[in-house]
Design a protein around this motif. Structure first.
Motif, PDB file in Angstrom:
ATOM      1  N   TRP A  43       0.846  -1.187   0.000  1.00  0.00           N
ATOM      2  CA  TRP A  43       0.000   0.000   0.000  1.00  0.00           C
ATOM      3  C   TRP A  43       0.886   1.242   0.000  1.00  0.00           C
ATOM      4  N   VAL A  44       0.651   2.117  -0.965  1.00  0.00           N
ATOM      5  CA  VAL A  44       1.477   3.317  -1.105  1.00  0.00           C
ATOM      6  C   VAL A  44       0.580   4.540  -1.241  1.00  0.00           C
ATOM      7  N   HIS A  45       1.139   5.677  -0.854  1.00  0.00           N
ATOM      8  CA  HIS A  45       0.413   6.930  -1.029  1.00  0.00           C
ATOM      9  C   HIS A  45       0.332   7.254  -2.521  1.00  0.00           C
ATOM     10  N   PRO A  46      -0.800   7.813  -2.987  1.00  0.00           N
ATOM     11  CA  PRO A  46      -0.933   8.073  -4.436  1.00  0.00           C
ATOM     12  C   PRO A  46       0.149   8.965  -5.017  1.00  0.00           C
ATOM     13  N   SER A  47       0.744   9.851  -4.213  1.00  0.00           N
ATOM     14  CA  SER A  47       1.812  10.708  -4.732  1.00  0.00           C
ATOM     15  C   SER A  47       3.105   9.928  -4.973  1.00  0.00           C
TER      16      SER A  47
END
Length: 291
Positions: free
Chosen positions: A168-172
């Motif tokens: 899971w990663v931040h969209p940025s």
């Protein structure tokens, strides 16, 4: 003239009739309007609830609730400290990796370091019991070129050497981390390019729908009762990906597959001492039927 005046009055009546609340809130009109408004910024599934209570902001390709319109800060603080507070963080992007466990761990070790804490090989996380958190770097570049923090969850073992991992990663950070994962696993576009297409219905369902050609012009195909029309298309994708782009890549040598599961797996965060109690009362274990 009198004829023109009557014509103008008639047009005003027709216009006001089309703009009545019942017409505006018909299911087909609402969904078509919502899809139209999501062309640039995707909505979370809880968007309507938040839009009525929060000031909305457009960030990272999504429309997100930023701050409440009412003074509910004390209520939120009370929920966090004494009860349970739920947040919708489905805008976080999910990258799915599939393949042999040894090959996954061998390449993933290149983008993290044990010096910073946990790695993808941590025993408690590798078993699938706990979620892990770590910082990702460019391959073989630690301690330089940090890409950013990620969380990950391994699917519990099923007796096979093939494993499944969700990152899971931040969209940025998504594009940079996805590019690095594709590079270390040498993943390329699959032979059959996976392109997201709008959802279509069966022939039987198509007979009962009202096909929306535009927001202003509609061609009706009514069912026997002349109601319950639903739209033919539904938006698929997320704010960080063009719906016409590929979302799956495969390494021809190792068979490792990388898939972009953003907005396909929803994610909620529960904060507070009663979080476990809420989950226990809400979720029920399904009975497993073996053939």
């Amino acid at each position: 003239s009198k004829t023109q005046a009557e014509k103008t009055v008639h047009q005003k009546k027709e216009q006001s009739k089309n703009k009545c609340r019942k017409a505006r809130r018909r299911h087909i009109n609402l969904v078509a309007e919502f899809n139209h408004r999501q062309r640039k910024n995707i909505w979370l599934e809880t968007h309507i609830w938040h839009a009525k209570r929060f000031h909305m902001v457009k960030k990272w390709g999504y429309c997100l609730g930023n701050s409440p319109t009412e003074k509910s800060y004390r209520a939120c603080y009370r929920a966090m400290t004494k009860h349970c507070l739920l947040q919708d963080i489905s805008y976080y992007c999910c990258l799915e990796l599939k393949g042999k466990e040894d090959e996954l761990l061998k390449q993933l070790a290149r983008i993290c370091s044990i010096d910073t804490g946990l790695t993808f090989q941590e025993a408690s996380c590798l078993s699938g019991r706990f979620e892990g958190f770590l910082n990702v770097y460019r391959a073989d570049r630690y301690p330089e070129d940090m890409l950013g923090p990620v969380t990950f969850i391994w699917k519990p073992r099923d007796g096979s050497e093939n494993r499944q991992l969700w990152i899971w990663v931040h969209p940025s950070l998504k594009q940079d981390i996805l590019r690095e994962l594709k590079a270390i696993f040498q993943c390329s576009e699959p032979e059959e390019v996976c392109i997201t297409e709008p959802v279509t219905m069966s022939n039987q369902e198509e007979e009962q729908v009202e096909v929306v050609t535009s927001l202003g012009n509609k061609r009706k195909k009514e069912d026997k009762e002349g109601e319950k029309a639903v739209p033919l298309k539904k938006i698929i994708g997320d704010g960080t990906r063009d719906p016409l782009q590929s979302y799956s890549w495969v390494a021809r040598t190792t068979g490792i597959a990388i898939s972009d599961r953003s907005m396909e797996i929803l994610r909620y965060r529960l904060i507070g001492p009663l979080s476990n109690s809420v989950l226990t009362e809400t979720l029920r274990a399904a009975s497993v039927q073996t053939v």
